[in-house]
Motif scaffolding. Structure first.
Motif, PDB file in Angstrom:
ATOM      1  N   GLU A  60       0.829  -1.206   0.000  1.00 53.36           N
ATOM      2  CA  GLU A  60       0.000   0.000   0.000  1.00 53.36           C
ATOM      3  C   GLU A  60       0.865   1.259   0.000  1.00 53.36           C
ATOM      4  OE1 GLU A  60      -3.955  -1.010   2.453  1.00 53.36           O
ATOM      5  OE2 GLU A  60      -2.122  -1.388   3.596  1.00 53.36           O
ATOM      6  N   LEU A  61       1.927   1.237   0.783  1.00 52.40           N
ATOM      7  CA  LEU A  61       2.820   2.395   0.839  1.00 52.40           C
ATOM      8  C   LEU A  61       3.551   2.591  -0.482  1.00 52.40           C
ATOM      9  CD1 LEU A  61       4.217   1.745   4.417  1.00 52.40           C
ATOM     10  CD2 LEU A  61       2.730   3.637   3.750  1.00 52.40           C
ATOM     11  N   GLU A  62       3.971   1.487  -1.112  1.00 50.14           N
ATOM     12  CA  GLU A  62       4.649   1.595  -2.402  1.00 50.14           C
ATOM     13  C   GLU A  62       3.732   2.194  -3.457  1.00 50.14           C
ATOM     14  OE1 GLU A  62       7.791  -2.156  -2.098  1.00 50.14           O
ATOM     15  OE2 GLU A  62       5.883  -2.393  -3.111  1.00 50.14           O
ATOM     16  N   GLN A  63       2.498   1.717  -3.498  1.00 54.26           N
ATOM     17  CA  GLN A  63       1.552   2.241  -4.487  1.00 54.26           C
ATOM     18  C   GLN A  63       1.261   3.717  -4.233  1.00 54.26           C
ATOM     19  OE1 GLN A  63       0.550   0.613  -7.202  1.00 54.26           O
ATOM     20  NE2 GLN A  63      -0.410   2.536  -7.830  1.00 54.26           N
ATOM     21  N   MET A  64       1.178   4.088  -2.968  1.00 49.97           N
ATOM     22  CA  MET A  64       0.953   5.488  -2.622  1.00 49.97           C
ATOM     23  C   MET A  64       2.114   6.352  -3.107  1.00 49.97           C
ATOM     24  SD  MET A  64       0.115   7.021   1.185  1.00 49.97           S
ATOM     25  CE  MET A  64      -0.926   5.602   1.520  1.00 49.97           C
ATOM     26  N   ALA A  65       3.327   5.853  -2.928  1.00 46.76           N
ATOM     27  CA  ALA A  65       4.509   6.616  -3.351  1.00 46.76           C
ATOM     28  C   ALA A  65       4.576   6.742  -4.867  1.00 46.76           C
ATOM     29  CB  ALA A  65       5.777   5.943  -2.819  1.00 46.76           C
ATOM     30  N   LEU A  66       4.280   5.655  -5.587  1.00 46.14           N
ATOM     31  CA  LEU A  66       4.333   5.705  -7.045  1.00 46.14           C
ATOM     32  C   LEU A  66       3.290   6.660  -7.613  1.00 46.14           C
ATOM     33  CD1 LEU A  66       4.852   1.910  -7.872  1.00 46.14           C
ATOM     34  CD2 LEU A  66       6.557   3.746  -7.933  1.00 46.14           C
ATOM     35  N   THR A  67       2.240   6.895  -6.863  1.00 47.22           N
ATOM     36  CA  THR A  67       1.175   7.787  -7.318  1.00 47.22           C
ATOM     37  C   THR A  67       1.424   9.241  -6.921  1.00 47.22           C
ATOM     38  OG1 THR A  67      -0.411   5.966  -7.142  1.00 47.22           O
ATOM     39  CG2 THR A  67      -1.317   8.201  -7.265  1.00 47.22           C
ATOM     40  N   ARG A  68       2.002   9.443  -5.720  1.00 48.82           N
ATOM     41  CA  ARG A  68       2.014  10.783  -5.156  1.00 48.82           C
ATOM     42  C   ARG A  68       3.398  11.402  -4.998  1.00 48.82           C
ATOM     43  NH1 ARG A  68      -2.663  11.044  -0.602  1.00 48.82           N
ATOM     44  NH2 ARG A  68      -2.043  13.220  -0.829  1.00 48.82           N
ATOM     45  N   ASN A  69       4.457  10.625  -5.093  1.00 50.84           N
ATOM     46  CA  ASN A  69       5.780  11.212  -4.909  1.00 50.84           C
ATOM     47  C   ASN A  69       6.097  12.176  -6.053  1.00 50.84           C
ATOM     48  OD1 ASN A  69       8.838  11.366  -5.206  1.00 50.84           O
ATOM     49  ND2 ASN A  69       8.668  10.271  -3.281  1.00 50.84           N
ATOM     50  N   PRO A  70       6.405  13.438  -5.761  1.00 43.05           N
ATOM     51  CA  PRO A  70       6.572  14.438  -6.834  1.00 43.05           C
ATOM     52  C   PRO A  70       7.808  14.211  -7.695  1.00 43.05           C
ATOM     53  CG  PRO A  70       7.137  15.394  -4.709  1.00 43.05           C
ATOM     54  CD  PRO A  70       6.552  14.039  -4.424  1.00 43.05           C
ATOM     55  N   THR A  71       8.820  13.510  -7.184  1.00 42.91           N
ATOM     56  CA  THR A  71      10.031  13.334  -7.979  1.00 42.91           C
ATOM     57  C   THR A  71       9.784  12.455  -9.196  1.00 42.91           C
ATOM     58  OG1 THR A  71      10.767  11.394  -6.703  1.00 42.91           O
ATOM     59  CG2 THR A  71      11.427  13.575  -5.904  1.00 42.91           C
ATOM     60  N   LEU A  72       8.820  11.552  -9.109  1.00 43.64           N
ATOM     61  CA  LEU A  72       8.484  10.721 -10.279  1.00 43.64           C
ATOM     62  C   LEU A  72       7.814  11.568 -11.354  1.00 43.64           C
ATOM     63  CD1 LEU A  72       7.236   7.494  -8.469  1.00 43.64           C
ATOM     64  CD2 LEU A  72       9.396   7.828  -9.667  1.00 43.64           C
ATOM     65  N   SER A  73       6.997  12.520 -10.929  1.00 43.32           N
ATOM     66  CA  SER A  73       6.406  13.445 -11.901  1.00 43.32           C
ATOM     67  C   SER A  73       7.484  14.291 -12.563  1.00 43.32           C
ATOM     68  CB  SER A  73       5.379  14.346 -11.203  1.00 43.32           C
ATOM     69  OG  SER A  73       4.321  13.583 -10.662  1.00 43.32           O
ATOM     70  N   GLN A  74       8.478  14.699 -11.794  1.00 42.81           N
ATOM     71  CA  GLN A  74       9.578  15.468 -12.366  1.00 42.81           C
ATOM     72  C   GLN A  74      10.340  14.642 -13.409  1.00 42.81           C
ATOM     73  OE1 GLN A  74      11.466  16.509  -8.511  1.00 42.81           O
ATOM     74  NE2 GLN A  74      11.291  18.639  -9.149  1.00 42.81           N
ATOM     75  N   ALA A  75      10.616  13.387 -13.073  1.00 42.60           N
ATOM     76  CA  ALA A  75      11.357  12.530 -14.003  1.00 42.60           C
ATOM     77  C   ALA A  75      10.567  12.306 -15.282  1.00 42.60           C
ATOM     78  CB  ALA A  75      11.692  11.200 -13.333  1.00 42.60           C
ATOM     79  N   ASN A  76       9.266  12.091 -15.168  1.00 43.70           N
ATOM     80  CA  ASN A  76       8.435  11.907 -16.367  1.00 43.70           C
ATOM     81  C   ASN A  76       8.348  13.201 -17.177  1.00 43.70           C
ATOM     82  OD1 ASN A  76       7.576   9.123 -16.207  1.00 43.70           O
ATOM     83  ND2 ASN A  76       6.367   9.688 -14.420  1.00 43.70           N
TER      84      ASN A  76
END
Length: 498
Positions: free
Chosen positions: A106-122
């Protein structure tokens, strides 16, 4: 029951007192007999009962826990208040939040959805795609007004019209630019993979740190409960002359130390939870618990993971992709001196009069074609720069490979040491400490040993459990960093290939 309560108070009166301050075994036996006689006079029907903490099954061992020790209440000889253990049970509800526990998935899925650094990388990938698209576009033509000898001469003649010019790109320069942009885009894609590793590794590490912190809070609570019991019974025995003031003060000091240790464990849990909430991108995540098994540690082989790291690490992939980008930039720099063709055409109205009819010349056209001669500027400076960048990027691959070997060596050292320590605690030290505690308790029940020996063995067992949890935590943190190719810090900004 009065006999049982009085006997427990007398036996627990020297809990947590240093060996130098406690009574000898023989004196302890005499006091027990004396107290037994007092209790027998009070209630002749009460059966004798030997004290001793009950055992609660813990993963991999047994731990002393006396949460039922005062099942029927622990009263003083003059009717005292709630015992320290009962207070501990009440406070225990405040140690860890209640409610459903979060799972790692659950925590991993939350991070993949909400962590802003992944949005920056994309976003970096989309930016690189835009750069590639722009690099392949042809230059726009130029259109404008053309005039020559405007209203000139005695007849006010001249030429007026429009022109169109276009650059014809030669030498494959557009293709070379697209190739460079494509290598940059591939680097951005690798950055997304690397950032995903960073985020997941950071979440997993914090998850197991929170899991360990939960266990430590529970153990510190049990230690405080024992210390509170010692304070209460020390005061009770002090009232009847069975304990001296230094003994009472020493028990109070040890209870304070246990309380500080519990408060520190709670603060650690709170801090780690807040760090975990920030890493998953949900800083308002309510304080809670996590669900998992700290003792099921991963089994890693150093040579296998070293080879996997050198082949699959996003850092290696990024460095190798940087070599390809540098090669593309060198090719683009070498093509730059190839001159482009400049074409220009115009169409105008010529007002020059024609003899002898005295009429206007009319519409006329013109054209120009030219190239820039690469005599002085052959882009030689940029070519040398591109060569140097290529050498640097090739050396960077070697540097990262060596650095990953160094990191892997240090991580496997920590992993192997912590795993060996945890195994030694689980297989040898904890069982022996458990056995020693049980033997001391049995000897005490047979009036062959003083209760301080039981208490020392009990405290040793608890401390070993604390050290065991710390060792398990280190095993997990090291293993997760190995599996994450040394990438961590889930909130670190992703690298930009631009």
């Amino acid at each position: 029951m009065a006999h049982r309560r009085d006997l427990r108070m007398q036996l627990a009166g020297i809990m947590l007192l240093p060996a130098a301050l406690v009574l000898s075994a023989n004196a302890q036996q005499q006091n027990m007999q004396s107290m037994t006689g007092m209790a027998m006079q009070t209630n002749q029907s009460a059966p004798p009962s030997a004290p001793g903490p009950q055992m609660m099954k813990m993963p991999g061992m047994q731990m002393p826990m006396n949460h039922n020790q005062h099942e029927h209440g622990m009263e003083s000889m003059s009717g005292m208040q709630m015992s320290g253990d009962d207070r501990g049970m009440k406070d225990d509800m405040q140690d860890l939040p209640t409610g459903p526990a979060l799972k790692l998935e659950e925590l991993e899925q939350m991070a993949l959805t909400r962590n802003p650094t992944l949005s920056q990388a994309n976003a970096e990938v989309r930016a690189a795609e835009g750069t590639k698209q722009q690099s392949g576009l042809y230059p726009n033509p130029t259109v404008g007004y053309y005039g020559d000898e405007i209203r000139g001469g005695s007849f006010r003649s001249g030429k007026e019209g429009a022109f169109l010019s276009q650059t014809i790109v030669l030498g494959g320069k557009l293709g070379a630019a697209r190739q460079t942009a494509e290598q940059q885009r591939l680097q951005a894609v690798i950055n997304v993979e690397a950032q995903r590793y960073r985020v997941l590794s950071g979440v997993r590490s914090l998850y197991y740190e929170v899991l360990a912190a939960q266990r430590l809070v529970q153990i510190r609570r049990q230690l405080l409960s024992l210390a509170n019991d010692a304070v209460d019974t020390s005061h009770q025995l002090g009232n009847v002359g069975e304990a001296d003031q230094p003994d009472i003060l020493q028990s109070e000091v040890e209870a304070e130390q246990a309380g500080l240790a519990l408060a520190s464990a709670k603060q650690d849990h709170l801090s780690l939870w807040q760090m975990l909430a920030a890493t998953v991108g949900n800083p308002d995540l309510p304080l809670g618990r996590v669900e998992g098994d700290l003792e099921v540690v991963p089994q890693l082989d150093q040579q296998e993971w070293l080879a996997k790291t050198l082949n699959e690490s996003p850092q290696i992939k990024y460095a190798q992709q940087d070599v390809d980008r540098s090669k593309a930039e060198l090719g683009e720099a070498k093509k730059a001196p190839v001159p482009d063709i400049q074409i220009s055409a115009n169409l105008s109205q010529d007002n020059e009069p024609l003899e002898p009819l005295n009429t206007r010349t009319g519409i006329v056209g013109g054209a120009q074609v030219g190239v820039q001669l690469p005599i002085f500027n052959r882009n030689q400076g940029n070519v040398e720069k591109a060569k140097a960048d290529l050498e640097r990027s090739q050396a960077e691959v070697q540097r990262i490979q060596l650095d990953l070997r160094r990191q892997a060596s240090a991580l496997f050292r920590d992993y192997a040491t912590a795993r060996m320590t945890a195994d030694r605690y689980h297989d040898s030290m904890l069982p022996r400490a458990q056995k020693a505690y049980e033997l001391y308790k049995a000897s005490y029940q047979n009036m062959a040993a003083a209760y301080p020996q039981v208490l020392i063995a009990q405290r040793t067992l608890f401390q070993l459990q604390v050290d065991y949890i710390h060792a398990l935590e280190t095993v997990w943190i090291s293993a997760l960093q190995i599996q994450g190719y040394g990438l961590s810090e889930g909130l670190a900004a992703p690298a930009s290939p631009r």
